[in-house]
Design an enzyme around this catalytic site. Structure first.
Site, PDB file in Angstrom:
ATOM      1  N   SER A  27      28.718 -63.799  -8.422  1.00 15.60           N
ATOM      2  CA  SER A  27      28.477 -62.504  -7.792  1.00 15.60           C
ATOM      3  C   SER A  27      27.395 -62.538  -6.724  1.00 15.60           C
ATOM      4  CB  SER A  27      28.119 -61.472  -8.857  1.00 15.60           C
ATOM      5  OG  SER A  27      29.245 -61.223  -9.687  1.00 15.60           O
TER       6      SER A  27
ATOM      7  N   CYS B 134      31.181 -55.051  -8.547  1.00 20.56           N
ATOM      8  CA  CYS B 134      32.584 -54.715  -8.822  1.00 20.56           C
ATOM      9  C   CYS B 134      33.521 -55.819  -8.325  1.00 20.56           C
ATOM     10  CB  CYS B 134      32.927 -53.383  -8.158  1.00 20.56           C
ATOM     11  SG  CYS B 134      34.659 -52.923  -8.318  1.00 20.56           S
TER      12      CYS B 134
ATOM     13  N   HIS C 228      35.319 -49.206 -12.458  1.00 15.52           N
ATOM     14  CA  HIS C 228      34.105 -48.511 -12.048  1.00 15.52           C
ATOM     15  C   HIS C 228      34.386 -47.197 -11.318  1.00 15.52           C
ATOM     16  CE1 HIS C 228      31.409 -51.932 -12.972  1.00 15.52           C
ATOM     17  NE2 HIS C 228      32.416 -52.691 -12.567  1.00 15.52           N
TER      18      HIS C 228
ATOM     19  N   ASP D  12      38.435 -57.122 -13.696  1.00 14.72           N
ATOM     20  CA  ASP D  12      37.052 -56.771 -13.418  1.00 14.72           C
ATOM     21  C   ASP D  12      36.234 -57.041 -14.680  1.00 14.72           C
ATOM     22  OD1 ASP D  12      34.699 -55.649 -12.395  1.00 14.72           O
ATOM     23  OD2 ASP D  12      35.825 -54.157 -11.276  1.00 14.72           O
TER      24      ASP D  12
ATOM     25  N   ASP E  80      38.929 -48.272  -8.525  1.00 16.83           N
ATOM     26  CA  ASP E  80      38.912 -49.488  -9.327  1.00 16.83           C
ATOM     27  C   ASP E  80      39.440 -49.202 -10.731  1.00 16.83           C
ATOM     28  OD1 ASP E  80      38.344 -51.857 -10.659  1.00 16.83           O
ATOM     29  OD2 ASP E  80      36.219 -51.373 -10.910  1.00 16.83           O
TER      30      ASP E  80
END
Length: 289
Positions: A75, A131, A118, A112, A99
């Site tokens: 990430s 995300c 989210h 996810d 999402d």
């Protein structure tokens, strides 16, 4: 020293690295490789027993991990993907996606980290909550060679030029990289072809992507410094041992990112929010800065 103490407590006996760079100068503030070893063993010539222990340890303590080990960035790669999207016009900061907690592609479901997703996610929220779905979609719409060109401008896929030997270039994948990587006779043509699934994995810092900790610190420092990049360096001054004269090593910017200031501001502000209310909030709670 405080950062080194924090890093060593966090790593324990595990393998890891921590690098901190002063954005305005490129000066290295922390440079930790764990596990480490006692360098005093080498002062008068290391004995065979200790040399054997160091060389055959499954934790490989002699690898200088900040510069000589490459890891999937995960990430930590997302802010750079977002900046590339702003730069190329693939996204605006305000554009949002819904999402559901996954991205379906070719009969495969890329999930996810949060079951159920989210909700509505714009660029800032995508970075703050990390995300995956937002970046799966973005990577699906971004040609890998375009991504390669932009990420190259941030210093990924090549040595930063830090003033210490042994730096690896890491892996910034592209179509040409994959063709060369799987060029051997033992591979078939389908191994050499770049697939959209490869791009989707690369969009969240997985797949073939692998960077050194110094590369990630360098790119992050460049964003923090309004796009002005300094070559990372450990040496601050040189002192003449005979005369005692000390000379500060003046550093000039290595380059400036060709991106708009307002785009950099979006990413910087999102990264601040990561530490205040996002995925790093627990680590920074009660911090004095």
């Amino acid at each position: 020293s405080k950062l080194q103490e924090v890093a060593e407590k966090a790593f324990g006996a595990r393998r890891g690295a921590l690098v901190a760079i002063e954005p305005a100068t490129g000066g290295v503030l922390a440079f930790v490789s764990s596990p480490t070893f006692d360098p005093n063993l080498f002062v008068d010539g290391i004995d065979p027993q200790n040399w054997d222990l160091l060389n055959n340890s499954p934790d490989h303590p002699m690898i200088n991990r900040p510069i000589n080990a490459a890891y999937p960035p995960g990430s930590t790669f997302k802010p750079f993907m977002a900046l590339g999207a702003l730069h190329t016009g693939k996204r605006t900061a305000e554009q949002a996606i819904a999402d559901p907690g996954f991205f379906d592609f070719g009969g495969h479901q890329f999930r996810d980290d949060k079951k159920g997703g989210h909700g509505m996610v714009d660029m800032t929220k995508a970075i703050v909550v990390s995300c995956d779905t937002y970046f799966y979609l973005l990577a699906n719409e971004t040609d890998i060679d375009d991504s390669w060109r932009f990420m190259s401008s941030l210093g990924f896929g090549r040595p930063t030029g830090i003033d210490i030997e042994g730096e690896l270039p890491g892996v910034l994948p592209s179509r040409e990289w994959k063709r060369q990587r799987f060029a051997g006779a033992q591979y078939r043509e389908e191994h050499r072809k770049w697939y959209l699934g490869d791009s989707i994995s690369a969009g969240i810092g997985q797949g073939y992507t692998a960077f050194t900790p110094i590369q990630l610190a360098h790119a992050t420092a460049t964003i923090a410094n309004d796009g002005v990049a300094f070559r990372p360096h450990l040496v601050q001054r040189i002192e003449d041992v005979r005369t005692g004269e000390s000379r500060v090593i003046e550093r000039e910017p290595a380059y400036r990112l060709a991106v708009k200031p307002e785009h950099l501001a979006v990413i910087r502000n999102a990264l601040v929010q990561v530490n205040r209310e996002g995925t790093s909030a627990a680590a920074f709670r009660d911090a004095a800065y």
